[in-house]
Design a protein around this motif. Structure first.
Motif, PDB file in Angstrom:
ATOM      1  N   UNK A  66     -12.995   5.247  -5.183  1.00  0.00           N
ATOM      2  CA  UNK A  66     -12.471   6.177  -5.204  1.00  0.00           C
ATOM      3  C   UNK A  66     -10.849   5.021  -5.456  1.00  0.00           C
ATOM      4  N   UNK A  67      -9.744   5.322  -6.587  1.00  0.00           N
ATOM      5  CA  UNK A  67      -8.780   4.964  -6.588  1.00  0.00           C
ATOM      6  C   UNK A  67      -7.830   5.062  -5.367  1.00  0.00           C
ATOM      7  N   UNK A  68      -7.322   4.078  -4.362  1.00  0.00           N
ATOM      8  CA  UNK A  68      -6.251   4.041  -3.752  1.00  0.00           C
ATOM      9  C   UNK A  68      -5.149   2.840  -3.380  1.00  0.00           C
ATOM     10  N   UNK A  69      -3.533   2.923  -2.682  1.00  0.00           N
ATOM     11  CA  UNK A  69      -3.222   2.267  -2.687  1.00  0.00           C
ATOM     12  C   UNK A  69      -3.204   1.234  -1.248  1.00  0.00           C
ATOM     13  N   UNK A  70      -3.215   0.422  -0.927  1.00  0.00           N
ATOM     14  CA  UNK A  70      -3.324   0.367   0.634  1.00  0.00           C
ATOM     15  C   UNK A  70      -1.516  -0.278   1.092  1.00  0.00           C
ATOM     16  N   UNK A  71      -1.538  -0.779   1.754  1.00  0.00           N
ATOM     17  CA  UNK A  71      -0.485  -1.048   2.314  1.00  0.00           C
ATOM     18  C   UNK A  71       0.836  -1.730   2.413  1.00  0.00           C
ATOM     19  N   UNK A  72       0.062  -2.026   1.896  1.00  0.00           N
ATOM     20  CA  UNK A  72       1.348  -3.496   0.906  1.00  0.00           C
ATOM     21  C   UNK A  72       1.153  -2.886  -0.860  1.00  0.00           C
ATOM     22  N   UNK A  73       0.965  -1.475  -0.807  1.00  0.00           N
ATOM     23  CA  UNK A  73       1.080  -1.052  -1.872  1.00  0.00           C
ATOM     24  C   UNK A  73       0.785  -1.330  -3.271  1.00  0.00           C
ATOM     25  N   UNK A  74      -0.890  -1.647  -3.268  1.00  0.00           N
ATOM     26  CA  UNK A  74      -1.406  -1.983  -4.036  1.00  0.00           C
ATOM     27  C   UNK A  74      -2.378  -1.952  -4.297  1.00  0.00           C
ATOM     28  N   UNK A  75      -2.567  -1.482  -5.940  1.00  0.00           N
ATOM     29  CA  UNK A  75      -3.410  -0.421  -6.436  1.00  0.00           C
ATOM     30  C   UNK A  75      -4.836  -1.383  -6.669  1.00  0.00           C
ATOM     31  N   UNK A  76      -6.205   0.048  -5.667  1.00  0.00           N
ATOM     32  CA  UNK A  76      -7.492  -1.110  -5.405  1.00  0.00           C
ATOM     33  C   UNK A  76      -8.538   0.531  -5.649  1.00  0.00           C
ATOM     34  N   UNK A  77      -9.474  -0.028  -5.037  1.00  0.00           N
ATOM     35  CA  UNK A  77     -10.497   0.864  -5.352  1.00  0.00           C
ATOM     36  C   UNK A  77     -11.320   0.453  -3.711  1.00  0.00           C
ATOM     37  N   UNK A  78     -11.597   1.926  -3.257  1.00  0.00           N
ATOM     38  CA  UNK A  78     -11.810   2.167  -1.396  1.00  0.00           C
ATOM     39  C   UNK A  78     -13.556   3.166  -2.394  1.00  0.00           C
ATOM     40  N   UNK A  79     -14.355   1.687  -1.771  1.00  0.00           N
ATOM     41  CA  UNK A  79     -15.718   1.467  -1.290  1.00  0.00           C
ATOM     42  C   UNK A  79     -16.164   2.454  -0.347  1.00  0.00           C
ATOM     43  N   UNK A  80     -16.552   4.036  -0.673  1.00  0.00           N
ATOM     44  CA  UNK A  80     -16.961   4.957   0.640  1.00  0.00           C
ATOM     45  C   UNK A  80     -18.409   4.057   1.392  1.00  0.00           C
ATOM     46  N   UNK A  81     -19.206   3.903   0.805  1.00  0.00           N
ATOM     47  CA  UNK A  81     -20.451   3.545   1.019  1.00  0.00           C
ATOM     48  C   UNK A  81     -20.496   2.390   2.036  1.00  0.00           C
ATOM     49  N   UNK A  82     -19.338   1.246   1.820  1.00  0.00           N
ATOM     50  CA  UNK A  82     -19.642   0.050   2.108  1.00  0.00           C
ATOM     51  C   UNK A  82     -17.931  -0.052   3.259  1.00  0.00           C
ATOM     52  N   UNK A  83     -17.738   0.574   2.728  1.00  0.00           N
ATOM     53  CA  UNK A  83     -15.908   1.257   4.332  1.00  0.00           C
ATOM     54  C   UNK A  83     -14.774  -0.489   3.458  1.00  0.00           C
ATOM     55  N   UNK A  84     -14.501  -0.610   2.228  1.00  0.00           N
ATOM     56  CA  UNK A  84     -14.273  -1.682   1.666  1.00  0.00           C
ATOM     57  C   UNK A  84     -13.183  -1.901   0.510  1.00  0.00           C
ATOM     58  N   UNK A  85     -12.105  -1.846   0.705  1.00  0.00           N
ATOM     59  CA  UNK A  85     -11.262  -2.250  -0.482  1.00  0.00           C
ATOM     60  C   UNK A  85     -11.036  -3.552  -0.911  1.00  0.00           C
ATOM     61  N   UNK A  86     -10.818  -3.364  -2.577  1.00  0.00           N
ATOM     62  CA  UNK A  86     -10.825  -4.447  -3.213  1.00  0.00           C
ATOM     63  C   UNK A  86      -9.879  -4.246  -4.414  1.00  0.00           C
ATOM     64  N   UNK A  87      -9.315  -4.727  -4.936  1.00  0.00           N
ATOM     65  CA  UNK A  87      -8.208  -5.023  -5.947  1.00  0.00           C
ATOM     66  C   UNK A  87      -8.485  -4.002  -7.387  1.00  0.00           C
ATOM     67  N   UNK A  88      -7.878  -3.834  -8.084  1.00  0.00           N
ATOM     68  CA  UNK A  88      -7.846  -2.871  -9.006  1.00  0.00           C
ATOM     69  C   UNK A  88      -8.797  -3.389 -10.271  1.00  0.00           C
ATOM     70  N   UNK A  89      -8.926  -5.295 -10.086  1.00  0.00           N
ATOM     71  CA  UNK A  89      -8.890  -6.189 -11.192  1.00  0.00           C
ATOM     72  C   UNK A  89     -10.113  -6.469 -11.058  1.00  0.00           C
ATOM     73  N   UNK A  90     -10.634  -6.532 -10.094  1.00  0.00           N
ATOM     74  CA  UNK A  90     -11.519  -7.215  -8.730  1.00  0.00           C
ATOM     75  C   UNK A  90     -12.928  -6.077  -9.122  1.00  0.00           C
ATOM     76  N   UNK A  91     -12.985  -4.306  -9.099  1.00  0.00           N
ATOM     77  CA  UNK A  91     -13.386  -3.747  -9.154  1.00  0.00           C
ATOM     78  C   UNK A  91     -13.633  -3.532 -10.359  1.00  0.00           C
ATOM     79  N   UNK A  92     -12.980  -3.883 -10.964  1.00  0.00           N
ATOM     80  CA  UNK A  92     -13.595  -3.110 -12.846  1.00  0.00           C
ATOM     81  C   UNK A  92     -14.140  -4.750 -13.492  1.00  0.00           C
ATOM     82  N   UNK A  93     -14.288  -5.671 -12.828  1.00  0.00           N
ATOM     83  CA  UNK A  93     -14.982  -7.429 -13.380  1.00  0.00           C
ATOM     84  C   UNK A  93     -15.964  -7.010 -12.379  1.00  0.00           C
ATOM     85  N   UNK A  94     -15.661  -7.483 -10.715  1.00  0.00           N
ATOM     86  CA  UNK A  94     -16.738  -7.663 -10.621  1.00  0.00           C
ATOM     87  C   UNK A  94     -18.343  -6.633 -10.648  1.00  0.00           C
TER      88      UNK A  94
END
Length: 119
Positions: A60-88
């Protein structure tokens, strides 16, 4: 409290009480979220929009506490930057956010049986 008619009553308040009540009962401004708070135009994404890939069942797309857009991966409970989620993780949209406007077709009538349990 003043009798009015046979069985009814009306209430009369003083001018000062009226002004005090008017001051207390003023409508307040609604605080709707601003578009930039839930939509990012450069990526054309919105908060909580669902993505997935063969590597990640749901993100799911969320913003972290620094207002950066990224993804929250619920199955591993991890936030990652948007570009990393698309690329990696090769995350792709599950559904588009832009939909055509639905045509107005009038009212809907629902018949619910009297004995039906409705939650």
């Amino acid at each position: 409290m003043v009798p009015f008619g046979d069985e009814r009553t009306i209430y009369v308040i003083s001018e000062t009480a009226y002004e005090e009540a008017a001051g207390l009962l003023k409508p307040s401004e609604t605080q709707r979220p601003k578009r930039f708070e839930y939509y990012q135009s450069s990526q054309d994404i919105v908060l909580f929009q669902k993505f997935h890939s063969s590597k990640v069942p749901e993100a799911r797309v969320i913003r972290n506490k620094d207002n950066e857009w990224g993804f929250y991966l619920a199955n591993i409970q991890k936030w990652l930057p948007f570009e990393e989620g698309i690329r990696q993780y090769q995350l792709k949209l599950v559904y588009p956010i832009h939909q055509p406007t639905l045509e107005y077709k009038g009212y809907v009538e629902l018949d619910i049986p009297k004995d039906a349990v409705v939650l």
